[in-house]
Design a protein around this motif. Structure first.
Motif, PDB file in Angstrom:
ATOM      1  N   GLU A 341       0.795  -1.222   0.000  1.00 47.16           N
ATOM      2  CA  GLU A 341       0.000   0.000   0.000  1.00 47.16           C
ATOM      3  C   GLU A 341       0.830   1.277   0.000  1.00 47.16           C
ATOM      4  O   GLU A 341       0.299   2.369  -0.205  1.00 47.16           O
ATOM      5  N   GLY A 342       2.131   1.162   0.232  1.00 49.99           N
ATOM      6  CA  GLY A 342       2.983   2.333   0.299  1.00 49.99           C
ATOM      7  C   GLY A 342       3.268   2.755   1.725  1.00 49.99           C
ATOM      8  O   GLY A 342       2.695   2.225   2.683  1.00 49.99           O
ATOM      9  N   ILE A 343       4.161   3.734   1.867  1.00 53.58           N
ATOM     10  CA  ILE A 343       4.625   4.177   3.178  1.00 53.58           C
ATOM     11  C   ILE A 343       4.058   5.560   3.474  1.00 53.58           C
ATOM     12  O   ILE A 343       4.324   6.517   2.739  1.00 53.58           O
ATOM     13  N   PRO A 344       3.268   5.709   4.545  1.00 59.24           N
ATOM     14  CA  PRO A 344       2.725   7.024   4.891  1.00 59.24           C
ATOM     15  C   PRO A 344       3.788   7.881   5.582  1.00 59.24           C
ATOM     16  O   PRO A 344       4.404   7.451   6.554  1.00 59.24           O
ATOM     17  N   VAL A 345       3.990   9.085   5.077  1.00 61.91           N
ATOM     18  CA  VAL A 345       4.974   9.994   5.651  1.00 61.91           C
ATOM     19  C   VAL A 345       4.248  11.243   6.132  1.00 61.91           C
ATOM     20  O   VAL A 345       3.523  11.889   5.368  1.00 61.91           O
ATOM     21  N   ASN A 346       4.427  11.573   7.404  1.00 59.96           N
ATOM     22  CA  ASN A 346       3.771  12.726   8.010  1.00 59.96           C
ATOM     23  C   ASN A 346       4.108  14.012   7.259  1.00 59.96           C
ATOM     24  O   ASN A 346       5.220  14.182   6.752  1.00 59.96           O
ATOM     25  N   HIS A 347       3.159  14.943   7.208  1.00 58.53           N
ATOM     26  CA  HIS A 347       3.341  16.158   6.408  1.00 58.53           C
ATOM     27  C   HIS A 347       4.523  16.997   6.876  1.00 58.53           C
ATOM     28  O   HIS A 347       5.181  17.655   6.065  1.00 58.53           O
ATOM     29  N   GLU A 348       4.833  16.972   8.191  1.00 56.42           N
ATOM     30  CA  GLU A 348       5.998  17.715   8.671  1.00 56.42           C
ATOM     31  C   GLU A 348       7.288  17.077   8.169  1.00 56.42           C
ATOM     32  O   GLU A 348       8.257  17.777   7.845  1.00 56.42           O
ATOM     33  N   VAL A 349       7.320  15.754   8.120  1.00 58.68           N
ATOM     34  CA  VAL A 349       8.493  15.064   7.580  1.00 58.68           C
ATOM     35  C   VAL A 349       8.618  15.341   6.085  1.00 58.68           C
ATOM     36  O   VAL A 349       9.713  15.586   5.574  1.00 58.68           O
ATOM     37  N   VAL A 350       7.489  15.324   5.382  1.00 59.41           N
ATOM     38  CA  VAL A 350       7.515  15.639   3.947  1.00 59.41           C
ATOM     39  C   VAL A 350       8.087  17.034   3.724  1.00 59.41           C
ATOM     40  O   VAL A 350       8.904  17.247   2.819  1.00 59.41           O
ATOM     41  N   ALA A 351       7.692  17.986   4.561  1.00 57.56           N
ATOM     42  CA  ALA A 351       8.225  19.354   4.435  1.00 57.56           C
ATOM     43  C   ALA A 351       9.737  19.363   4.615  1.00 57.56           C
ATOM     44  O   ALA A 351      10.464  20.069   3.898  1.00 57.56           O
ATOM     45  N   SER A 352      10.239  18.546   5.556  1.00 53.94           N
ATOM     46  CA  SER A 352      11.687  18.479   5.760  1.00 53.94           C
ATOM     47  C   SER A 352      12.384  17.854   4.556  1.00 53.94           C
ATOM     48  O   SER A 352      13.499  18.255   4.186  1.00 53.94           O
ATOM     49  N   LEU A 353      11.731  16.879   3.914  1.00 51.16           N
ATOM     50  CA  LEU A 353      12.303  16.253   2.719  1.00 51.16           C
ATOM     51  C   LEU A 353      12.292  17.223   1.544  1.00 51.16           C
ATOM     52  O   LEU A 353      13.218  17.222   0.721  1.00 51.16           O
ATOM     53  N   GLU A 354      11.273  18.053   1.475  1.00 49.34           N
ATOM     54  CA  GLU A 354      11.242  19.079   0.430  1.00 49.34           C
ATOM     55  C   GLU A 354      12.372  20.088   0.623  1.00 49.34           C
ATOM     56  O   GLU A 354      12.973  20.573  -0.347  1.00 49.34           O
ATOM     57  N   ASP A 355      12.694  20.397   1.886  1.00 50.98           N
ATOM     58  CA  ASP A 355      13.838  21.255   2.171  1.00 50.98           C
ATOM     59  C   ASP A 355      15.135  20.603   1.703  1.00 50.98           C
ATOM     60  O   ASP A 355      16.013  21.264   1.129  1.00 50.98           O
ATOM     61  N   VAL A 356      15.245  19.313   1.951  1.00 52.25           N
ATOM     62  CA  VAL A 356      16.429  18.562   1.504  1.00 52.25           C
ATOM     63  C   VAL A 356      16.517  18.589  -0.007  1.00 52.25           C
ATOM     64  O   VAL A 356      17.604  18.791  -0.583  1.00 52.25           O
ATOM     65  N   ALA A 357      15.399  18.366  -0.660  1.00 54.02           N
ATOM     66  CA  ALA A 357      15.372  18.387  -2.135  1.00 54.02           C
ATOM     67  C   ALA A 357      15.805  19.730  -2.673  1.00 54.02           C
ATOM     68  O   ALA A 357      16.571  19.830  -3.637  1.00 54.02           O
ATOM     69  N   ALA A 358      15.337  20.827  -2.040  1.00 56.24           N
ATOM     70  CA  ALA A 358      15.703  22.172  -2.479  1.00 56.24           C
ATOM     71  C   ALA A 358      17.199  22.427  -2.287  1.00 56.24           C
ATOM     72  O   ALA A 358      17.854  23.071  -3.111  1.00 56.24           O
ATOM     73  N   LEU A 359      17.736  21.933  -1.179  1.00 56.32           N
ATOM     74  CA  LEU A 359      19.156  22.133  -0.872  1.00 56.32           C
ATOM     75  C   LEU A 359      20.046  21.365  -1.830  1.00 56.32           C
ATOM     76  O   LEU A 359      21.090  21.863  -2.281  1.00 56.32           O
ATOM     77  N   THR A 360      19.666  20.123  -2.138  1.00 50.66           N
ATOM     78  CA  THR A 360      20.542  19.225  -2.899  1.00 50.66           C
ATOM     79  C   THR A 360      20.241  19.189  -4.395  1.00 50.66           C
ATOM     80  O   THR A 360      21.092  18.750  -5.183  1.00 50.66           O
ATOM     81  N   GLY A 361      19.034  19.594  -4.774  1.00 51.67           N
ATOM     82  CA  GLY A 361      18.641  19.469  -6.183  1.00 51.67           C
ATOM     83  C   GLY A 361      18.206  18.070  -6.546  1.00 51.67           C
ATOM     84  O   GLY A 361      17.977  17.771  -7.733  1.00 51.67           O
ATOM     85  N   VAL A 362      18.061  17.197  -5.546  1.00 55.05           N
ATOM     86  CA  VAL A 362      17.605  15.824  -5.793  1.00 55.05           C
ATOM     87  C   VAL A 362      16.079  15.818  -5.756  1.00 55.05           C
ATOM     88  O   VAL A 362      15.463  16.285  -4.799  1.00 55.05           O
ATOM     89  N   ALA A 363      15.461  15.294  -6.810  1.00 61.19           N
ATOM     90  CA  ALA A 363      13.998  15.303  -6.914  1.00 61.19           C
ATOM     91  C   ALA A 363      13.385  14.358  -5.896  1.00 61.19           C
ATOM     92  O   ALA A 363      13.813  13.208  -5.766  1.00 61.19           O
ATOM     93  N   LEU A 364      12.378  14.866  -5.178  1.00 61.55           N
ATOM     94  CA  LEU A 364      11.648  14.034  -4.208  1.00 61.55           C
ATOM     95  C   LEU A 364      10.505  13.296  -4.894  1.00 61.55           C
ATOM     96  O   LEU A 364      10.255  12.122  -4.617  1.00 61.55           O
ATOM     97  N   TYR A 365       9.795  13.965  -5.781  1.00 62.94           N
ATOM     98  CA  TYR A 365       8.614  13.379  -6.423  1.00 62.94           C
ATOM     99  C   TYR A 365       8.929  12.890  -7.830  1.00 62.94           C
ATOM    100  O   TYR A 365       9.846  13.396  -8.461  1.00 62.94           O
TER     101      TYR A 365
END
Length: 365
Positions: A341-365
């Motif tokens: 079914e996939g892995i549920p990730v809390n919205h606050e964690v997703v926001a932190s991953l989006e910050d990581v993506a912005a910093l590194t240029g690595v696509a999250l989605y």
């Protein structure tokens, strides 16, 4: 694309593994090590241990970005005798140092019957249960433990002096699944407090105290100067037992290896100030592996593990419960569900991953 709802985003396991691997590579971690580190984090997310998986990635990124973790460590044995050794992790990712040291414990077990590795100069190594599972693949009994940043009050204490100091051990079965024991020596892992905070929930009585030493159910009151309690929590709950377990882990992982112990354990979160006093290098881990054939016939042992499991499962259930489960069952059930079914990730964690993506240029989605 991930599936969205107001509080979580559903990712596939492969999406999270790919993102994590590429992020580590961005910071100079060799590709093989990056895949290994991603595997350790993925183990947590895929087995329902939300406090130790992708939710921790931002902290590793902060430390790597600040130059406080060595992306390409020279991991070396600094002392050894027969089945035992001490390893210096050269301040590498605990997610890389840990698996390599567990492999060393397994090699020594196959050579000597048992292997025991104490590790210093390392940092957070993910979920303790990942490591004994490695040993199961070689039909060995596996053990791991680690000290962590102070967050737990010792029994009858009113301030943080010890980490959550988890212990994990695994025993292989024959037809039945393995028995996998994995628990913090505190009443609860700190990540559970974070999860309650993210969800706006209160905590059960017995998890924490506030900055004045009084019991609290409010996550913020613990997080702002309070402390977790040892397993058992109080005198009535035999909290001294959790304290003793934490002490054992701290001594084997840190005092034995020459790492920082007790309140001097190196903080994992970059936002926490460094300790004024250092009594060693980094934090410490301890790994063990046992060759069953040194004790008895391996197949007979595994048959008896099967019998043990079946006997426990047949216990008369406590009213209002689903009955006795075997250590490792919750993780196996979560894995079966999340891989489908996939892995549920809390919205606050997703926001932190989006910050990581912005910093590194690595696509999250």
């Amino acid at each position: 694309m991930p599936t969205l709802n107001p509080t979580t985003t559903i990712f596939s396991a492969e999406q999270l593994r790919r993102f994590t691997t590429r992020v580590f590579i961005h910071f100079g971690v060799p590709e093989d090590d990056a895949v290994l580190a991603a595997d350790v984090l993925a183990y947590s997310d895929e087995h329902g241990i939300d406090s130790h998986g992708i939710a921790r990635l931002k902290t590793y990124v902060d430390l790597l970005h600040a130059g406080r973790i060595n992306p390409h460590p020279e991991i070396k044995i600094i002392r050894g005798k027969g089945s035992v050794a001490t390893v210096d992790g050269d301040n590498g990712l605990g997610l890389v140092v840990g698996p390599k040291c567990m492999e060393l414990a397994m090699q020594k077990a196959q050579e000597h019957g048992s292997g025991w590795i104490s590790v210093s100069n390392t940092n957070h190594y993910g979920a303790a249960g990942y490591y004994p599972v490695m040993a199961l693949k070689e039909d060995l009994i596996g053990l791991s433990m680690t000290n962590t940043t102070k967050g737990v009050a010792p029994f009858n204490g009113a301030e943080k002096m010890l980490g959550t100091n988890p212990i994990a051990m695994a025993f292989p079965g024959l037809s039945e699944p393995p028995v996998l024991i994995d628990f913090a020596s505190s009443a609860v892992a700190y990540g559970k407090v974070e999860i309650a905070s993210r969800k706006g929930q209160t905590m059960p009585v017995g998890w924490c105290i506030d900055k004045d030493g009084y019991a609290t159910q409010i996550p913020a009151e613990m997080m702002q100067g309070g402390a977790l309690l040892p397993l058992g929590s109080t005198t009535e709950g035999s909290g001294h037992k959790g304290y003793c377990l934490a002490a054992m882990v701290d001594i084997l992982s840190a005092v034995l290896s020459g790492a920082n112990w007790g309140p001097y354990a190196t903080p994992f979160a970059i936002t926490v100030a460094a300790m004024d006093r250092q009594v060693g290098k980094g934090i410490g881990h301890f790994f063990g592996a046992l060759d069953i054939e040194g004790f008895r016939d391996k197949t007979e042992f595994k048959q008896d593990i099967d019998d043990w499991i079946q006997t426990m499962r047949s216990t008369k259930p406590l009213p209002g419960t689903q009955g006795v489960r075997i250590p490792g069952d919750p993780e196996r059930e979560a894995y079966a569900s999340r891989m489908q079914e996939g892995i549920p990730v809390n919205h606050e964690v997703v926001a932190s991953l989006e910050d990581v993506a912005a910093l590194t240029g690595v696509a999250l989605y």
